[in-house]
Design an enzyme around this catalytic site. Structure first.
Site, PDB file in Angstrom:
ATOM      1  N   CYS A  40      94.743  17.903   9.080  1.00 22.51           N
ATOM      2  CA  CYS A  40      94.279  18.241   7.733  1.00 22.51           C
ATOM      3  C   CYS A  40      93.549  19.578   7.665  1.00 22.51           C
ATOM      4  O   CYS A  40      92.776  19.920   8.559  1.00 22.51           O
ATOM      5  CB  CYS A  40      93.337  17.175   7.213  1.00 22.51           C
ATOM      6  SG  CYS A  40      93.999  15.530   7.275  1.00 22.51           S
TER       7      CYS A  40
ATOM      8  N   ARG B 120      98.275  24.334  10.446  1.00 28.20           N
ATOM      9  CA  ARG B 120      97.707  23.187  11.132  1.00 28.20           C
ATOM     10  C   ARG B 120      98.637  21.970  11.039  1.00 28.20           C
ATOM     11  O   ARG B 120      98.477  21.016  11.790  1.00 28.20           O
ATOM     12  CB  ARG B 120      96.353  22.828  10.515  1.00 28.20           C
ATOM     13  CG  ARG B 120      95.330  23.935  10.661  1.00 28.20           C
ATOM     14  CD  ARG B 120      94.096  23.644   9.849  1.00 28.20           C
ATOM     15  NE  ARG B 120      93.332  22.543  10.393  1.00 28.20           N
ATOM     16  CZ  ARG B 120      92.395  22.664  11.325  1.00 28.20           C
ATOM     17  NH1 ARG B 120      92.119  23.847  11.816  1.00 28.20           N
ATOM     18  NH2 ARG B 120      91.744  21.619  11.764  1.00 28.20           N
TER      19      ARG B 120
ATOM     20  N   ASN C 216      88.950  14.984   6.363  1.00 26.25           N
ATOM     21  CA  ASN C 216      89.756  15.123   7.575  1.00 26.25           C
ATOM     22  C   ASN C 216      89.160  14.168   8.592  1.00 26.25           C
ATOM     23  O   ASN C 216      87.952  14.151   8.779  1.00 26.25           O
ATOM     24  CB  ASN C 216      89.675  16.575   8.074  1.00 26.25           C
ATOM     25  CG  ASN C 216      90.381  16.765   9.410  1.00 26.25           C
ATOM     26  OD1 ASN C 216      91.147  15.911   9.839  1.00 26.25           O
ATOM     27  ND2 ASN C 216      90.123  17.899  10.055  1.00 26.25           N
TER      28      ASN C 216
ATOM     29  N   GLU D 142     106.577  23.452  30.739  1.00 31.59           N
ATOM     30  CA  GLU D 142     106.238  24.143  29.492  1.00 31.59           C
ATOM     31  C   GLU D 142     107.512  24.593  28.762  1.00 31.59           C
ATOM     32  O   GLU D 142     107.616  24.483  27.536  1.00 31.59           O
ATOM     33  CB  GLU D 142     105.308  25.331  29.802  1.00 31.59           C
ATOM     34  CG  GLU D 142     105.025  26.276  28.641  1.00 31.59           C
ATOM     35  CD  GLU D 142     104.297  25.656  27.463  1.00 31.59           C
ATOM     36  OE1 GLU D 142     103.977  24.465  27.501  1.00 31.59           O
ATOM     37  OE2 GLU D 142     104.088  26.381  26.472  1.00 31.59           O
TER      38      GLU D 142
ATOM     39  N   LYS E 142     108.477  23.359  24.976  1.00 33.70           N
ATOM     40  CA  LYS E 142     108.759  24.280  23.874  1.00 33.70           C
ATOM     41  C   LYS E 142     110.086  23.900  23.210  1.00 33.70           C
ATOM     42  O   LYS E 142     110.200  23.901  21.994  1.00 33.70           O
ATOM     43  CB  LYS E 142     108.832  25.737  24.367  1.00 33.70           C
ATOM     44  CG  LYS E 142     107.504  26.351  24.764  1.00 33.70           C
ATOM     45  CD  LYS E 142     106.703  26.856  23.605  1.00 33.70           C
ATOM     46  CE  LYS E 142     105.490  26.084  23.266  1.00 33.70           C
ATOM     47  NZ  LYS E 142     104.475  25.649  24.066  1.00 33.70           N
TER      48      LYS E 142
ATOM     49  N   GLU F 171     109.769  20.535  21.211  1.00 33.76           N
ATOM     50  CA  GLU F 171     109.012  20.542  19.965  1.00 33.76           C
ATOM     51  C   GLU F 171     109.644  21.425  18.900  1.00 33.76           C
ATOM     52  O   GLU F 171     109.474  21.178  17.719  1.00 33.76           O
ATOM     53  CB  GLU F 171     107.531  20.879  20.189  1.00 33.76           C
ATOM     54  CG  GLU F 171     107.248  22.212  20.806  1.00 33.76           C
ATOM     55  CD  GLU F 171     105.761  22.415  21.128  1.00 33.76           C
ATOM     56  OE1 GLU F 171     104.907  21.742  20.562  1.00 33.76           O
ATOM     57  OE2 GLU F 171     105.467  23.301  21.955  1.00 33.76           O
TER      58      GLU F 171
ATOM     59  N   HIS G 254     115.558  12.814  44.106  1.00 30.35           N
ATOM     60  CA  HIS G 254     114.924  11.494  44.015  1.00 30.35           C
ATOM     61  C   HIS G 254     115.220  10.841  42.668  1.00 30.35           C
ATOM     62  O   HIS G 254     114.536   9.897  42.283  1.00 30.35           O
ATOM     63  CB  HIS G 254     113.423  11.630  44.256  1.00 30.35           C
ATOM     64  CG  HIS G 254     113.107  12.220  45.597  1.00 30.35           C
ATOM     65  ND1 HIS G 254     113.301  11.526  46.775  1.00 30.35           N
ATOM     66  CD2 HIS G 254     112.671  13.446  45.958  1.00 30.35           C
ATOM     67  CE1 HIS G 254     112.964  12.293  47.797  1.00 30.35           C
ATOM     68  NE2 HIS G 254     112.596  13.482  47.326  1.00 30.35           N
TER      69      HIS G 254
HETATM   70  C1  F6R Z   1     102.431  22.789  22.477  1.00 30.56           C
HETATM   71  C2  F6R Z   1     101.137  22.646  21.853  1.00 30.56           C
HETATM   72  C3  F6R Z   1     100.334  21.422  22.130  1.00 30.56           C
HETATM   73  C4  F6R Z   1      98.882  21.820  22.454  1.00 30.56           C
HETATM   74  C5  F6R Z   1      98.019  20.570  22.654  1.00 30.56           C
HETATM   75  C6  F6R Z   1      96.595  20.934  23.032  1.00 30.56           C
HETATM   76  O1  F6R Z   1     103.066  23.957  22.107  1.00 30.56           O
HETATM   77  O2  F6R Z   1     100.716  23.503  21.114  1.00 30.56           O
HETATM   78  O3  F6R Z   1     100.894  20.691  23.168  1.00 30.56           O
HETATM   79  O4  F6R Z   1      98.891  22.609  23.600  1.00 30.56           O
HETATM   80  O5  F6R Z   1      97.997  19.820  21.470  1.00 30.56           O
HETATM   81  O6  F6R Z   1      95.975  21.690  22.055  1.00 30.56           O
HETATM   82  P1  F6R Z   1      94.649  22.484  22.346  1.00 30.56           P
HETATM   83  O7  F6R Z   1      94.926  23.499  23.391  1.00 30.56           O
HETATM   84  O8  F6R Z   1      94.261  23.097  21.037  1.00 30.56           O
HETATM   85  O9  F6R Z   1      93.643  21.465  22.832  1.00 30.56           O
END
Ligand code: F6R
Length: 614
Positions: A2, A27, A101, A484, A488, A491, A507
């Site tokens: 929020c 956000r 929020n 990572e 990416k 998501e 394995h």
């Molecule tokens: C992936 C991503 C999330 C954040 C995770 C932690 O691209 O953005 O996996 O890395 O939610 O967020 P922070 O670093 O803000 O605690």
């Protein structure tokens, strides 16, 4: 999650609030609403879907002029994302409007109490009870500030509440417990926002609030108290990035812009870290050298991409300092009864500084009397404030939901921490540390070189739009990079993507390999022969089973050429620093593939930038 905006001043509040909400769109949200105080009444509108739906509704049925208002973008927790559940919520008579929020954990009990007293709730949210309670208090004669203090004392859970009273247009009042809220300080006007992006075009002066505080803004002032009404102080700070940092600057996505900002972000995060004598200094470390010398174990806690930065940190810290490091998902940490002592340093990595899982984990660690150090990109956020020390990264605002420059600058902070510990503990000579810092200072140029080769990666991405499954392999510090890269792609492109430690292939995961499946392989530098050669064998194994190998390997590494269907070159850098260059093509790959698939790269489905609920 929020987004919240509040305004009181001289400007038309509707414009200020809606613009603020737009800056908080990153956000993640599923509905939006606004409430204004005008002529002794609350005027409001709220709509499911994007901000554009709300704007369209207001254009068709304009709200009256007002200079006091609040707004909200909602990420649903209790109740579906529809119009009635969108915020603001009103009290029984419509005198008070409130946005929220967080999660009010005792809402069911409060709702029952209100319903027994004849209140009718029109939404399924946990928020509406707070609006009703607040209105009852003002109707009983309390001013909005006192009413907010009173109501906050009754609520359990995590919340930022922001409210207006139709009969008092001079103030907007907010309460904060475990959810983000900052104050923007202007001249003759004040702002509230979930973060400074909400008001950065109006002022660069901000104030962070502590836990369990109520803040009242008027055109001329800011007053902070605790929930009991005792006066309290907020910490003022200057925001050193400007509006252009919060805009796309010609790129199609914030994420793409942020990928290209990485050389600058890394350079900024390295600035000012050496004393004139060449020693490493960390300004806001706040933990003394004696305390650090005493550390005998480090536990890194983080979520998502930040967790992968923590995995890289383990390699660097253990190698340079010989201090044992565990890396733990924040959401799991406190549920396994971790062994923590006063000699344990807990390092919390969080771009936003607001991730609820990470916040709860550090609270648990502090109760056990461990020291907590935050690595964070957001000044004024909760995690650094509740930590014993902090290393701020200087990535500037990260708006794309998928973390990119946040990750690279977290790596910088992890290396700096490792080297600082090595300096304090004397596990590395000064000249060795200085040499590694020199190498770090060359990284912005190396990252730029990778970015200059973007077209090749974009073409590869375009060639893979029809794939439904993509695998990533890495070893050592390249393993978190593989994870990572897969995250990416998941998501952003909503594809099945998995990262593996290359040695684990046989394995189990090798069973996933079939004809034509793309496997992106992070090849370690040749300096580490044993690692490099093992990785090359792994690549041969998947290729022999039909995989299409896309290899990321350093310039001049020809051993890999026969086994690579595509070869992306990386600059020659030390193995521990390689994640900083190797992850960049994977970011570009995911961004472009998702773009080609027509997805919203900055706001992927179901995701929120700042995950402020557990
Ligand atoms: C992936 C991503 C999330 C954040 C995770 C932690 O691209 O953005 O996996 O890395 O939610 O967020 P922070 O670093 O803000 O605690």
């Amino acid at each position: 999650m929020c987004g919240i905006v509040g305004y009181v001043g001289q400007q038309p509040a509707q414009g200020v609030v809606i613009e603020g909400l737009r800056r908080l769109e990153y956000r993640g949200y599923d509905s939006a609403g606004v409430a204004l105080v005008s002529d002794g009444a609350i005027a409001h509108d709220k709509r499911a879907g994007k901000l554009a739906n709300l704007e369209k509704a207001i254009a068709e049925q304009p709200l009256p002029a007002a200079t006091t208002g609040i707004g909200h973008t909602r990420w649903a927790t209790h109740g579906a994302p529809n119009d009635p559940n969108a915020h603001p919520h009103l009290g029984r008579t419509g005198r008070v409007a409130l946005v929220h929020n967080g999660i009010i954990e005792n809402f069911a009990e409060l709702r029952g109490e209100l319903e027994r007293a004849g209140h009718v709730m029109v939404s399924d949210t946990d928020t509406e009870v707070a609006a009703h309670l607040l209105e009852l208090a003002v109707v009983a004669g309390r001013d909005l500030t006192t009413a907010m203090q009173e109501v906050s004392r009754r609520l359990e859970g995590a919340f930022t509440l922001v409210a207006v009273d139709a009969q008092d247009p001079s103030r907007v009042v907010a309460a904060r417990r475990n959810s983000p809220l900052v104050v923007g300080i202007g001249e003759g006007e004040h702002f509230l926002g979930s973060d400074v992006a909400a008001f950065i075009e109006h002022t660069h002066e901000a104030m962070e609030l502590g836990q369990d505080q109520v803040v009242t803004i008027t055109a001329d002032g800011v007053q902070v108290t605790d929930f009991d009404g005792t006066p309290a102080e907020g910490r003022r700070y200057h925001v050193d990035w400007d509006l252009s940092a919060a805009e796309k600057g010609g790129y199609d996505w914030f994420m793409r812009k942020e990928i290209y900002e990485q050389p600058r972000a890394v350079a900024d995060s390295l600035l000012g870290r050496r004393t004139p004598e060449g020693l490493l200094q960390l300004d806001e470390m706040r933990l003394s050298d004696d305390e650090l010398r005493d550390i005998d174990k480090i536990i890194v806690i983080a979520a998502g991409t930040s967790f992968y930065a923590g995995m890289v940190a383990k390699y660097a810290v253990e190698h340079w300092t010989r201090i044992p490091v565990e890396v733990e998902l924040a959401s799991e940490f406190r549920y396994r009864d971790p062994i923590l002592t006063q000699r344990t340093l807990v390092v919390a990595i969080s771009q936003s500084g607001e991730t609820a899982d990470t916040l709860q984990a550090i609270r648990h660690a502090r109760v056990q009397r461990s020291k907590v150090l935050a690595i964070c990109n957001t000044n004024g956020s909760t995690i650094p404030r509740e930590s014993d020390g902090v290393i701020y990264t200087h990535a500037g605002p990260e708006i794309g939901v998928a973390s990119t420059k946040g990750f690279l600058t977290q790596l910088v902070a992890c290396y700096l921490l490792a080297l600082y510990l090595a300096q304090v503990k004397g596990t590395r000579f000064g000249d060795e540390i200085a040499e590694i810092i020199d190498q770090l200072e060359q990284m912005p140029d190396h990252i730029q070189a990778v970015l200059d080769g973007d077209e090749q990666v974009y073409e590869l991405a375009r060639a893979h739009v029809d794939n439904t499954s993509v695998l990533f392999l890495g070893r050592h510090a390249g393993y978190p990079v593989a994870l990572e890269g897969a995250l990416k792609l998941k998501e952003l492109a909503y594809l099945h993507a998995e990262g593996f430690a290359a040695g684990e292939l046989k394995h189990g995961p090798i069973a996933l390999v079939e004809d034509g499946v793309p496997v992106l392989c992070v090849v370690p530098p040749r300096g580490r022969d044993f690692l490099h050669d093992k990785m090359v064998s792994g690549i041969q194994e998947v290729r022999a089973r039909g995989a299409r190998t896309i290899c990321l390997a350093e310039e001049g590494d020809d051993t890999i050429t026969p086994y690579a269907d595509a070869l992306v070159r990386l600059p020659e850098v030390p193995v521990l620093l390689q994640p900083m260059v190797a992850v960049v093509p994977l970011q570009l790959f995911a961004c472009e593939l998702a773009t080609q698939l027509g997805h919203d790269v900055d706001q992927p489905r179901n995701l929120a930038k700042s995950v402020t609920v557990e």
